[in-house]
Design a protein around this motif. Structure first.
Motif, PDB file in Angstrom:
ATOM      1  N   ARG A   1       9.244  12.225   3.371  1.00  0.00           N
ATOM      2  CA  ARG A   1       8.654  13.566   3.350  1.00  0.00           C
ATOM      3  C   ARG A   1       8.970  14.211   2.008  1.00  0.00           C
ATOM      4  O   ARG A   1      10.129  14.464   1.691  1.00  0.00           O
TER       5      ARG A   1
ATOM      6  N   ALA B   1      -1.514  -3.861   8.639  1.00  0.00           N
ATOM      7  CA  ALA B   1      -0.487  -3.334   7.749  1.00  0.00           C
ATOM      8  C   ALA B   1       0.669  -2.805   8.576  1.00  0.00           C
ATOM      9  O   ALA B   1       0.470  -2.178   9.617  1.00  0.00           O
ATOM     10  N   PHE B   2       1.863  -3.051   8.116  1.00  0.00           N
ATOM     11  CA  PHE B   2       3.066  -2.546   8.767  1.00  0.00           C
ATOM     12  C   PHE B   2       3.609  -1.410   7.910  1.00  0.00           C
ATOM     13  O   PHE B   2       3.804  -1.573   6.705  1.00  0.00           O
ATOM     14  N   PHE B   3       3.876  -0.299   8.565  1.00  0.00           N
ATOM     15  CA  PHE B   3       4.239   0.920   7.862  1.00  0.00           C
ATOM     16  C   PHE B   3       5.728   1.201   7.924  1.00  0.00           C
ATOM     17  O   PHE B   3       6.391   0.912   8.927  1.00  0.00           O
ATOM     18  N   GLY B   4       6.219   1.817   6.863  1.00  0.00           N
ATOM     19  CA  GLY B   4       7.565   2.347   6.876  1.00  0.00           C
ATOM     20  C   GLY B   4       7.600   3.686   7.593  1.00  0.00           C
ATOM     21  O   GLY B   4       6.574   4.199   8.051  1.00  0.00           O
ATOM     22  N   GLN B   5       8.790   4.247   7.686  1.00  0.00           N
ATOM     23  CA  GLN B   5       8.976   5.511   8.402  1.00  0.00           C
ATOM     24  C   GLN B   5       8.531   6.722   7.598  1.00  0.00           C
ATOM     25  O   GLN B   5       8.433   7.821   8.125  1.00  0.00           O
TER      26      GLN B   5
ATOM     27  N   TYR C   1      -3.410   2.268  15.700  1.00  0.00           N
ATOM     28  CA  TYR C   1      -2.018   2.560  15.394  1.00  0.00           C
ATOM     29  C   TYR C   1      -1.600   3.795  16.191  1.00  0.00           C
ATOM     30  O   TYR C   1      -2.416   4.664  16.490  1.00  0.00           O
TER      31      TYR C   1
ATOM     32  N   LYS D   1      -4.882  13.570   8.578  1.00  0.00           N
ATOM     33  CA  LYS D   1      -5.486  12.294   8.211  1.00  0.00           C
ATOM     34  C   LYS D   1      -4.590  11.481   7.287  1.00  0.00           C
ATOM     35  O   LYS D   1      -3.941  12.025   6.392  1.00  0.00           O
ATOM     36  N   VAL D   2      -4.583  10.201   7.527  1.00  0.00           N
ATOM     37  CA  VAL D   2      -3.836   9.276   6.684  1.00  0.00           C
ATOM     38  C   VAL D   2      -4.740   8.870   5.523  1.00  0.00           C
ATOM     39  O   VAL D   2      -5.774   8.238   5.725  1.00  0.00           O
TER      40      VAL D   2
ATOM     41  N   PHE E   1      -5.515   6.972   1.909  1.00  0.00           N
ATOM     42  CA  PHE E   1      -5.156   5.850   1.069  1.00  0.00           C
ATOM     43  C   PHE E   1      -4.928   6.310  -0.367  1.00  0.00           C
ATOM     44  O   PHE E   1      -5.709   7.108  -0.912  1.00  0.00           O
TER      45      PHE E   1
ATOM     46  N   TYR F   1       0.833  -1.199   0.000  1.00  0.00           N
ATOM     47  CA  TYR F   1       0.000   0.000   0.000  1.00  0.00           C
ATOM     48  C   TYR F   1       0.869   1.250   0.000  1.00  0.00           C
ATOM     49  O   TYR F   1       1.984   1.251   0.523  1.00  0.00           O
TER      50      TYR F   1
ATOM     51  N   GLY G   1       6.627   6.660  11.244  1.00  0.00           N
ATOM     52  CA  GLY G   1       5.519   5.973  10.615  1.00  0.00           C
ATOM     53  C   GLY G   1       4.502   5.503  11.628  1.00  0.00           C
ATOM     54  O   GLY G   1       4.671   5.661  12.833  1.00  0.00           O
ATOM     55  N   LEU G   2       3.444   4.923  11.120  1.00  0.00           N
ATOM     56  CA  LEU G   2       2.406   4.379  11.994  1.00  0.00           C
ATOM     57  C   LEU G   2       2.854   3.033  12.538  1.00  0.00           C
ATOM     58  O   LEU G   2       3.330   2.175  11.804  1.00  0.00           O
TER      59      LEU G   2
ATOM     60  N   SER H   1      -3.410   0.267  -3.539  1.00  0.00           N
ATOM     61  CA  SER H   1      -2.977  -1.036  -3.044  1.00  0.00           C
ATOM     62  C   SER H   1      -2.531  -1.887  -4.223  1.00  0.00           C
ATOM     63  O   SER H   1      -2.980  -1.691  -5.362  1.00  0.00           O
TER      64      SER H   1
ATOM     65  N   PHE I   1       3.689   7.239   2.979  1.00  0.00           N
ATOM     66  CA  PHE I   1       3.979   6.019   3.712  1.00  0.00           C
ATOM     67  C   PHE I   1       3.713   4.798   2.840  1.00  0.00           C
ATOM     68  O   PHE I   1       2.674   4.687   2.192  1.00  0.00           O
TER      69      PHE I   1
ATOM     70  N   MET J   1       3.731  13.652   3.570  1.00  0.00           N
ATOM     71  CA  MET J   1       4.489  12.486   4.020  1.00  0.00           C
ATOM     72  C   MET J   1       3.869  11.289   3.320  1.00  0.00           C
ATOM     73  O   MET J   1       2.650  11.091   3.397  1.00  0.00           O
TER      74      MET J   1
ATOM     75  N   ARG K   1      -9.220  10.327  11.445  1.00  0.00           N
ATOM     76  CA  ARG K   1      -8.427  11.543  11.292  1.00  0.00           C
ATOM     77  C   ARG K   1      -7.314  11.657  12.327  1.00  0.00           C
ATOM     78  O   ARG K   1      -6.469  12.548  12.233  1.00  0.00           O
TER      79      ARG K   1
ATOM     80  N   TYR L   1       0.143   5.259   1.246  1.00  0.00           N
ATOM     81  CA  TYR L   1      -0.715   6.235   1.883  1.00  0.00           C
ATOM     82  C   TYR L   1       0.034   7.562   1.911  1.00  0.00           C
ATOM     83  O   TYR L   1       1.256   7.602   1.778  1.00  0.00           O
TER      84      TYR L   1
ATOM     85  N   GLN M   1       0.078  11.507   4.081  1.00  0.00           N
ATOM     86  CA  GLN M   1      -0.402  12.268   5.230  1.00  0.00           C
ATOM     87  C   GLN M   1       0.086  13.698   5.082  1.00  0.00           C
ATOM     88  O   GLN M   1       1.295  13.934   4.936  1.00  0.00           O
TER      89      GLN M   1
END
Lengths: 113, 117
Positions: A109, A102-106, B36, A42-43, A45, A33, B43-44, A48, A91, A89, B109, A35, A37
């Motif tokens: 930016r 879901a596992f997110f990266g850092q 999260y 808000k994150v 989408f 995925y 990141g999250l 995918s 992600f 940002m 949000r 995403y 921000q």
């Protein structure tokens, strides 16, 4: 512990330029995925990806955006002609199950000037 | 369509006090629910999830969440807050089964949790 890695951590680009954001998902994950921000809010989408094709995308993911999995490890997001409002940002995330967490990266930016 | 609401932009709590971060969801079928946490410029990070079974789910760092189907809520809780818990918290939902939903995690949000010493 396996993790999602993203490069670069910060990218500054001029409006109209192309950028490629790179991600290495967790190795045994199948669902990927992107995403974004804006300003820590808000994150949202974007897209995918599963089985080497886009499985779902949002309204944000217009013709300026594309994704690719060029090899067995990388997952990239390309913005063809950046606009000021693309500053955010970004992600990358991956999951081993369609319904799993879901596992997110850092994040990367992106600043468009 | 599925959606998540986090009604509070910010929650303030004193260290040592219990905390609650609220989340309500809207789906037409069965939800999978997630929390999260996001620290500044990071990141999250996955905290916990509800899939099925016991309505009280325990996760990382002493956090727990309670699934309430009748109220369509999934509030995040911790019995005793720490200053280091100060961060941005996101609730997310996936709809399982039926029509009109998506396996794509849909995020709220976010709620800024501030724990005062």
């Amino acid at each position: 512990e396996p993790e999602v890695t993203q490069t670069p951590s910060h990218q500054v680009t001029q409006m109209g330029q192309e950028v490629i954001l790179r991600c290495v998902p967790i190795s045994n994950h199948l669902y990927f995925y992107w995403y974004r921000q804006i300003l820590g809010q808000k994150v949202e989408f974007l897209v995918s990806f599963y089985n080497n094709e886009i499985s779902e995308k949002s309204e944000i993911f217009d013709d300026q955006f594309s994704v690719e999995r060029p090899d067995g490890s990388n997952f990239t997001l390309k913005i063809r002609s950046t606009k000021l409002e693309d500053s955010a940002m970004y992600f990358c995330a991956s999951s081993d199950l369609e319904e799993g967490e879901a596992f997110f990266g850092q994040g990367t930016r992106l600043t468009v000037v | 369509a599925q959606s998540v609401a986090q009604p509070e932009d910010q929650v303030n709590v004193a260290e040592g006090n219990p905390l609650t971060v609220k989340c309500t969801y809207s789906v037409s079928g069965n939800p999978y629910l997630f929390w999260y946490v996001q620290y500044p410029n990071r990141g999250l990070q996955f905290l916990l999830k509800y899939i099925t079974g016991d309505n009280l789910v325990k996760g990382s760092y002493g956090f727990e969440a309670e699934f309430n189907k009748s109220q369509t809520s999934f509030h995040l809780k911790k019995p005793s807050a720490l200053v280091s818990d100060s961060a941005l918290y996101f609730c997310a939902v996936i709809k399982i089964g039926g029509t009109g939903g998506s396996y794509i995690p849909t995020f709220g949000r976010g709620t800024s949790l501030i724990v005062h010493p």
